[in-house]
Design a protein around this motif. Structure first.
Motif, PDB file in Angstrom:
ATOM      1  N   ASP A 151     102.084  31.187 -50.825  1.00 19.59           N
ATOM      2  CA  ASP A 151     100.518  30.882 -51.259  1.00 19.59           C
ATOM      3  C   ASP A 151      99.723  31.355 -50.448  1.00 19.59           C
ATOM      4  OD1 ASP A 151     101.492  29.276 -49.305  1.00 19.59           O
ATOM      5  OD2 ASP A 151     101.397  27.513 -50.159  1.00 19.59           O
ATOM      6  N   ARG A 177     108.546  24.518 -45.578  1.00 21.89           N
ATOM      7  CA  ARG A 177     107.666  25.391 -46.426  1.00 21.89           C
ATOM      8  C   ARG A 177     107.986  26.522 -46.146  1.00 21.89           C
ATOM      9  NH1 ARG A 177     101.801  23.664 -46.165  1.00 21.89           N
ATOM     10  NH2 ARG A 177     101.825  25.889 -46.991  1.00 21.89           N
ATOM     11  N   SER A 196     100.684  30.450 -41.805  1.00 14.08           N
ATOM     12  CA  SER A 196     100.653  29.433 -43.016  1.00 14.08           C
ATOM     13  C   SER A 196      99.275  28.849 -43.290  1.00 14.08           C
ATOM     14  CB  SER A 196     101.540  28.511 -42.687  1.00 14.08           C
ATOM     15  OG  SER A 196     100.783  27.426 -41.947  1.00 14.08           O
ATOM     16  N   GLN A 197      99.238  28.670 -44.435  1.00 12.33           N
ATOM     17  CA  GLN A 197      97.951  28.110 -44.850  1.00 12.33           C
ATOM     18  C   GLN A 197      97.567  26.762 -44.302  1.00 12.33           C
ATOM     19  OE1 GLN A 197      98.181  26.942 -49.159  1.00 12.33           O
ATOM     20  NE2 GLN A 197      95.985  27.715 -49.552  1.00 12.33           N
TER      21      GLN A 197
END
Lengths: 254, 182
Positions: A151, A177, A196-197
């Motif tokens: 994402d 994740r 990562s977000q």
């Protein structure tokens, strides 16, 4: 020793499973029996052929993710993260939330856990065959490879000219994740840069921590969390992060 | 505090068991011969392993996971209600199939070397149980005889005769295919 016995025991001989006494007996039989000698030779050749062929399967990344995701849910007690989610949503645990101390302690703990997961992911990547999903020293082929798999779009920046060679990218799993890992090499040392977000868009300055003998430098920038993990020295890792940040800044402005 | 204990347990489990994921998946692929069945079996295996992780006292993680996977696969076999005629697993059966009698030594070395992995996998797939299982545990998963015995719950002697039988069958299949392709 009969041929029937020898024909079973010669496999144990091949596999190095016989003690010295039995090995001598089998060898003595084989020395006098051409049929068993031929069988041993044939089986030895078959083993060579098998050893050279790729007979192992690799578990699909989706299966690894499914299993990782099932681990926290297997816990009967509420996880730390669901407790934190409770804070964020102002739900039933508001009484606890009133005491900011608890929240801070849990958050720190959570970060410690994620750090330990990042270091574990780094360790896993060093085991044979797990380092790289897409092999390339070209940032323009590594970057598109991540499309549709995450994402976020991890910034892939070639730092070869600055002394850190881009070698590829990989999907990994941290905190249950999917997370992007961009892999660099400094001499013989591997640097994994995990991306990562995060909800926070503010800049968090880099900070180095050490765990299990690895240096990990983490920072936050433009809605992304970064962890650079390696066994290179703290000062070299700092140099890597400085150069990465400078190049990223130049990319955005240029 | 129970939350922390539980979390630590999951973490310990991750570190102890997940490095063997490819090994477990490989065995599942050979036993079930189907990619998606194998995935389901492996996931179930890890769930069960986590559940019993508290009572796990060794010896080694790999054979322990394989033993759990076998149970999962056996349930899957029962579900499929396999009608394959099982080959008798008796020492006597070995004598009746003199597949290792031919003496000529070595043009086969070339043949073996030229086989691609796909063809070899097919031949292994075609081996009957329990020979295939023993063979895969030894040749592909690199278990010792004692570890195989632990994983499959059989005496070491049985493991040895199954392995001899499996290798003989595989070699026969190999030579037969070579004859066929001439």
């Amino acid at each position: 020793m009969t041929c029937d016995e020898a024909k079973i025991l010669l496999h144990a001989l091949l596999d190095n499973e016989l003690d010295a006494g039995h090995a001598r007996e089998v060898e003595a039989h084989i020395a006098t029996c051409p049929a068993c000698a031929a069988e041993l030779a044939a089986q030895r050749e078959m083993r060579h052929a098998l050893a050279g062929a790729k007979l192992r399967y690799t578990a699909p990344a989706s299966l690894r993710a499914r299993i990782e995701a099932s681990l926290p849910q297997a816990r009967p007690q509420p996880s730390r993260r669901s407790v934190l989610r409770g804070f964020a949503m102002g739900s039933a645990v508001s009484a606890l939330a009133a005491s900011g101390v608890v929240a801070v302690v849990l958050r720190q703990d959570d970060q410690q856990r994620i750090l330990s997961e990042v270091v574990s992911a780094h360790l896993r990547s060093l085991q044979a065959g797990h380092l790289i999903d897409v092999v390339s020293t070209d940032q323009h082929s590594v970057k598109p490879w991540f499309n549709g798999k995450l994402d976020v779009a991890p910034p892939v920046i070639d730092l070869t000219a600055q002394g850190f060679t881009l070698v590829g990218g990989r999907l990994d799993y941290v905190d249950a994740r999917a997370i992007g890992a961009v892999v660099y090499k400094r001499r013989q040392h591997i640097i994994n840069l995990f991306v990562s977000q995060t909800a926070s868009t503010e800049h968090r300055p880099p900070k180095t921590q050490t765990m299990q003998g690895f240096n990990c430098r983490r920072w936050g920038e433009r809605g992304l969390n970064f962890w650079a993990v390696s066994d290179i020295g703290g000062d070299e890792l700092t140099e890597f992060v400085d150069k990465f940040e400078a190049a990223m800044k130049a990319n955005v402005e240029g | 505090m129970p939350v922390s204990d539980d979390f630590q347990k999951a973490q310990r489990f991750r570190e102890a068991a997940l490095p063997y994921l490819d090994d477990v998946y490989t065995l599942a692929r050979y036993l079930l011969r189907d990619a998606s069945d194998a995935e389901d079996a492996v996931q179930e295996c890890y769930l069960r392993a986590l559940k019993h992780f508290d009572s796990y006292r060794g010896p080694a993680m790999k054979p322990w996971l394989f033993a759990i996977l076998r149970n999962v696969c056996n349930a899957e076999y029962a579900r499929r209600a396999h009608s394959h005629a099982a080959i008798e697993d008796t020492p006597g059966a070995v004598d009746e199939t003199p597949m290792w009698q031919e003496n000529e030594a070595s043009p086969e070395a070339e043949v073996l070397r030229n086989r691609d992995a796909g063809a070899i996998r097919k031949m292994i797939d075609a081996l009957a149980e329990p020979f295939k299982e023993t063979f895969v545990l030894r040749e592909i998963n690199n278990l010792s005889y004692r570890e195989i015995a632990e994983a499959v719950g059989a005496p070491v002697g049985t493991v040895m005769s199954r392995l001899a039988r499996a290798r003989a069958m595989l070699r026969a299949a190999w030579m037969a295919e070579e004859e066929h392709s001439k």
